[in-house]
Design an enzyme around this catalytic site. Structure first.
Site, PDB file in Angstrom:
ATOM      1  N   HIS A 124       0.892  -1.163   0.000  1.00 13.98           N
ATOM      2  CA  HIS A 124       0.000   0.000   0.000  1.00 13.98           C
ATOM      3  C   HIS A 124       0.930   1.213   0.000  1.00 13.98           C
ATOM      4  CE1 HIS A 124      -2.495  -2.935   2.291  1.00 13.98           C
ATOM      5  NE2 HIS A 124      -3.529  -2.343   1.745  1.00 13.98           N
ATOM      6  N   ASP A 137       2.288   1.940   3.342  1.00 12.21           N
ATOM      7  CA  ASP A 137       3.253   1.031   3.998  1.00 12.21           C
ATOM      8  C   ASP A 137       4.656   1.361   3.537  1.00 12.21           C
ATOM      9  OD1 ASP A 137       0.874  -0.615   4.297  1.00 12.21           O
ATOM     10  OD2 ASP A 137       1.495  -1.728   2.511  1.00 12.21           O
ATOM     11  N   GLU A 152     -10.540  -6.772  -4.900  1.00 16.30           N
ATOM     12  CA  GLU A 152     -10.432  -7.833  -3.889  1.00 16.30           C
ATOM     13  C   GLU A 152     -11.714  -7.891  -3.066  1.00 16.30           C
ATOM     14  OE1 GLU A 152      -6.700  -7.864  -1.694  1.00 16.30           O
ATOM     15  OE2 GLU A 152      -7.758  -8.600   0.067  1.00 16.30           O
ATOM     16  N   HIS A 195     -11.192 -13.895   3.234  1.00 19.63           N
ATOM     17  CA  HIS A 195     -12.381 -13.132   2.843  1.00 19.63           C
ATOM     18  C   HIS A 195     -13.470 -14.070   2.337  1.00 19.63           C
ATOM     19  CE1 HIS A 195      -9.781  -9.268   2.090  1.00 19.63           C
ATOM     20  NE2 HIS A 195      -9.608  -9.793   3.286  1.00 19.63           N
ATOM     21  N   ASP A 234      -4.692 -13.731  -2.568  1.00 21.93           N
ATOM     22  CA  ASP A 234      -4.096 -13.411  -1.273  1.00 21.93           C
ATOM     23  C   ASP A 234      -4.133 -14.691  -0.465  1.00 21.93           C
ATOM     24  OD1 ASP A 234      -3.434 -10.825  -1.817  1.00 21.93           O
ATOM     25  OD2 ASP A 234      -4.790  -9.898  -0.372  1.00 21.93           O
ATOM     26  N   ASP A 275     -11.162 -11.138  10.079  1.00 23.80           N
ATOM     27  CA  ASP A 275     -10.078 -11.448   9.153  1.00 23.80           C
ATOM     28  C   ASP A 275      -8.792 -11.669   9.957  1.00 23.80           C
ATOM     29  OD1 ASP A 275      -9.006 -11.673   6.626  1.00 23.80           O
ATOM     30  OD2 ASP A 275      -8.917  -9.521   6.220  1.00 23.80           O
ATOM     31  N   ASP A 328      -6.156 -13.299   9.031  1.00 22.18           N
ATOM     32  CA  ASP A 328      -4.971 -13.235   8.153  1.00 22.18           C
ATOM     33  C   ASP A 328      -3.825 -14.112   8.632  1.00 22.18           C
ATOM     34  OD1 ASP A 328      -6.178 -11.489   6.365  1.00 22.18           O
ATOM     35  OD2 ASP A 328      -5.228  -9.685   7.168  1.00 22.18           O
ATOM     36  N   ASP A 383      -0.909 -12.402   2.198  1.00 21.60           N
ATOM     37  CA  ASP A 383      -1.565 -11.354   2.984  1.00 21.60           C
ATOM     38  C   ASP A 383      -1.832 -11.976   4.357  1.00 21.60           C
ATOM     39  OD1 ASP A 383      -2.876  -9.195   3.928  1.00 21.60           O
ATOM     40  OD2 ASP A 383      -4.426  -9.121   2.388  1.00 21.60           O
TER      41      ASP A 383
HETATM   42  C1  XLS Z   1      -7.777  -6.464   4.048  1.00 17.38           C
HETATM   43  C2  XLS Z   1      -7.230  -6.736   2.734  1.00 17.38           C
HETATM   44  C3  XLS Z   1      -6.054  -5.868   2.335  1.00 17.38           C
HETATM   45  C4  XLS Z   1      -5.831  -5.933   0.863  1.00 17.38           C
HETATM   46  C5  XLS Z   1      -5.020  -4.821   0.316  1.00 17.38           C
HETATM   47  O1  XLS Z   1      -8.590  -7.195   4.576  1.00 17.38           O
HETATM   48  O2  XLS Z   1      -6.936  -8.082   2.633  1.00 17.38           O
HETATM   49  O3  XLS Z   1      -4.921  -6.220   3.047  1.00 17.38           O
HETATM   50  O4  XLS Z   1      -5.290  -7.145   0.475  1.00 17.38           O
HETATM   51  O5  XLS Z   1      -5.572  -3.584   0.583  1.00 17.38           O
HETATM   52 NI    NI Z   2      -5.941  -9.026   1.076  1.00 15.86          NI
HETATM   53 NI    NI Z   3      -7.756  -9.563   4.425  1.00 16.71          NI
END
Ligand code: XLS
Ligand code: NI
Ligand code: NI
Length: 437
Positions: free
Chosen positions: A98, A101, A229, A268, A293, A304, A306, A336
């Protein structure tokens, strides 16, 4: 300066006890005529890997990262050094970012843009020196308080304008870095309550924003693939890009379907009440599977999480869809994913990536065997064989109408069905997982 104490991570095979080695990921191994690394196109996520420090809503940072200092520009530069050292040691050829980042935003948009120019110059230099590439870039349109009501779907026109300006710059930077894709994850593009929301207007704005982004990319000659996404909720209660099929119907309504594909994230998918596999399949059959991702969620938690992907079953079914898709290029597998807050040591980052890469390498190997042996294909073909001749063929060719089918049905005596054999197929799938070397 070096940040990581471990050396280059090498493939040592499934029986190795060395935690700093790959057990399954052997980058040069040929699978279905292509090197493993070309199939998988792994990427490091700049946010989770280099920026996040383990804070959560109940606790502050749990991690110390030497590359993070009090000066934003020097932090940005040190993050690049750390990131490239990490990617080289793991043999990862891509990264995703991003805008915010790469470098923390400044007091003004102008200052933020200037910072991005400086930092991306250095990033580009490192990319040239190492051959590491940018899989995708994106803009963070969710963190700053100006996005409290959304970005392109904010009721505030100034926020809409600001979001466009920020994305304009993010596309320019992605273009400068030769990014192969550009991602739109609709951060706060959604709503909390219909009592104060004009959804129709917000969606019109969202579509206009995407169209202008594409027009601008064309104008500056950015060749990367545009990806949306999907995510059903979090941070808003109802995200507009709920899932692949919702995104598709939105794109089609606004005539944007030729310009965007989707970036499917495992966590997601499960938040939307789907399997990862379902989302990948819906994307593939509609010709929009662009990138992935790669992570996993915790099915007992409603957000989420992750996490790094470790589920071989899911990875197998994912790579099965990827192979059927003819690969992902120019997309790839972006981790991700973040280490748990309690995994705060630096080496945990390496263990996390190793486990994710090994999981997908294994998934790729199993999926390729399943495809080579046409395990599911043959069974599926058999299951639909009533459409290969007779009335079925006529149905598929569209040579029927209700009256004809009515006449046909009236003559039927008893209808024969055949079992779907789900349990048998699951056993066979497991057998491939057990036996694939
Ligand atoms: C958040 C998303 C984010 C995207 C990029 O839930 O996964 O990280 O991949 O903005
Ligand atoms: Ni993502
Ligand atoms: Ni995510």
């Amino acid at each position: 300066m070096k940040y990581f104490n471990f050396g280059k991570i090498k493939y040592e095979g499934p029986l190795s006890k060395n935690p700093y080695s790959f057990k399954e990921y052997n980058k040069d191994e040929i699978i279905m005529g292509k090197k493993m690394e070309e199939h998988l196109r792994f990427a490091v996520s700049w946010w989770h890997t280099l920026t996040a420090l383990g804070s959560d809503p109940f606790g502050s940072n749990s991690m110390t990262r030497k590359w993070i200092t009090t000066d934003p520009i020097s932090t940005a530069m040190c993050k690049i050094d750390a990131g490239f050292e990490f990617m080289q040691k793991l043999g990862i050829k891509y990264f995703c970012f991003h805008d915010r980042d790469l470098v923390e935003e400044g007091e003004t948009l102008e200052e933020s843009n200037k910072r991005l120019d400086i930092v991306s110059d250095y990033l580009l230099e490192k990319m040239k020196e190492t051959g590491i590439k940018c899989l995708w870039g994106t803009a963070n349109l969710f963190n700053n308080k100006r996005f409290v009501h959304g970005a392109s779907t904010s009721p505030n026109a100034d926020v809409f304008a600001y979001s466009c300006a920020q994305v304009k710059k993010a596309i320019e930077i992605t273009n400068k870095l030769g990014g192969e894709n550009y991602v739109f994850w609709g951060g706060r593009e959604g709503y909390e309550t219909l009592l104060n929301t004009d959804t129709e207007r917000e969606l019109n704005h969202f579509a206009l924003f995407l169209k202008m982004a594409k027009d601008y990319a064309n104008k500056i000659g950015f060749k990367g693939q545009f990806l949306i996404e999907p995510k059903p909720k979090e941070p808003t209660k109802h995200q507009y890009d709920f899932d692949t099929q919702t995104v598709l119907s939105f794109l089609r309504k606004y005539g944007l379907e030729k310009d965007f594909k989707v970036n499917i994230e495992a966590n997601h998918a499960t938040l939307a009440g789907h399997t990862f596999n379902h989302e990948l399949n819906m994307a593939r059959i509609n010709g929009v599977l662009g990138s992935i991702d790669a992570n996993k969620g915790d099915l007992l938690l409603g957000w989420d999480t992750d996490q790094f992907p470790t589920d071989v079953y899911d990875a197998t079914l994912c790579m099965y869809e990827v192979l059927k898709n003819g690969g992902l290029n120019p997309g790839g597998l972006n981790f991700d994913a973040k280490v748990r807050r309690s995994s705060f040591e630096l080496d945990d980052l390496a263990f996390a990536y190793i486990s994710g890469m090994d999981t997908f390498a294994k998934g790729l190997k199993v999926a390729s065997k399943l495809l080579e042996d046409k395990v599911f294909e043959d069974n599926i073909k058999e299951r639909y064989k009533s459409y290969e001749s007779g009335i079925g063929k006529k149905i598929d060719l569209g040579q029927v109408d209700f009256e004809m089918l009515n006449d046909y049905a009236l003559k039927l005596k008893e209808i024969d069905n055949v079992s779907g054999h789900q349990e048998l197929l699951e056993t066979i799938l497991n057998q491939y997982i057990y036996n694939t070397k």
